[in-house]
Design a protein around this motif. Sequence first.
Motif, short mmCIF file in Angstrom:
data_model
loop_
_atom_site.label_atom_id
_atom_site.label_comp_id
_atom_site.label_asym_id
_atom_site.label_seq_id
_atom_site.Cartn_x
_atom_site.Cartn_y
_atom_site.Cartn_z
N ARG A 2 12.93 -42.70 -6.49
CA ARG A 2 13.80 -41.78 -8.00
C ARG A 2 13.53 -40.14 -7.97
O ARG A 2 12.46 -39.85 -7.07
N SER A 3 13.88 -39.25 -9.01
CA SER A 3 14.46 -38.64 -8.57
C SER A 3 13.25 -37.16 -9.48
O SER A 3 12.88 -38.24 -10.49
N ARG A 4 13.00 -36.29 -9.05
CA ARG A 4 12.58 -35.06 -9.91
C ARG A 4 13.17 -35.35 -10.86
O ARG A 4 12.03 -35.00 -12.01
N GLU A 6 13.74 -37.23 -13.02
CA GLU A 6 13.16 -37.90 -13.99
C GLU A 6 11.08 -37.19 -14.68
O GLU A 6 10.59 -37.78 -16.17
N ASP A 9 12.33 -30.74 -16.01
CA ASP A 9 13.98 -30.55 -16.72
C ASP A 9 14.15 -29.60 -16.26
O ASP A 9 12.71 -28.63 -16.67
N GLU A 21 7.27 -35.47 -18.06
CA GLU A 21 6.85 -37.00 -17.95
C GLU A 21 5.05 -36.62 -17.42
O GLU A 21 5.52 -36.34 -15.33
N PRO A 24 3.21 -39.28 -14.68
CA PRO A 24 4.70 -40.22 -13.37
C PRO A 24 4.49 -41.20 -12.97
O PRO A 24 2.82 -41.72 -12.81
N LEU A 28 7.52 -42.26 -9.37
CA LEU A 28 7.61 -40.92 -9.18
C LEU A 28 6.58 -39.75 -8.69
O LEU A 28 6.99 -38.70 -8.42
#
Length: 51
Positions: A2-4, A6, A9, A21, A24, A28
């Motif tokens: 999964r992506s950073r 998530e 930002d 998060e 995580p 993640l």
Amino acid sequence: MRSRAEVFDQSDEDGIVTLLEPSPAEDLRAAAREAAAVCPASAIAIDDHQQ
């Protein structure tokens, strides 16, 4: 993986990063570790001992 994005930002205007998060999920964590490794300011740290 999964992506950073998530976990973090980043503002386009000022570049400030916001943690999305703080604890995580397992899928993640690799993305969070990668973000810490490539952060040019070393502003991201991983604490694996958090409860």
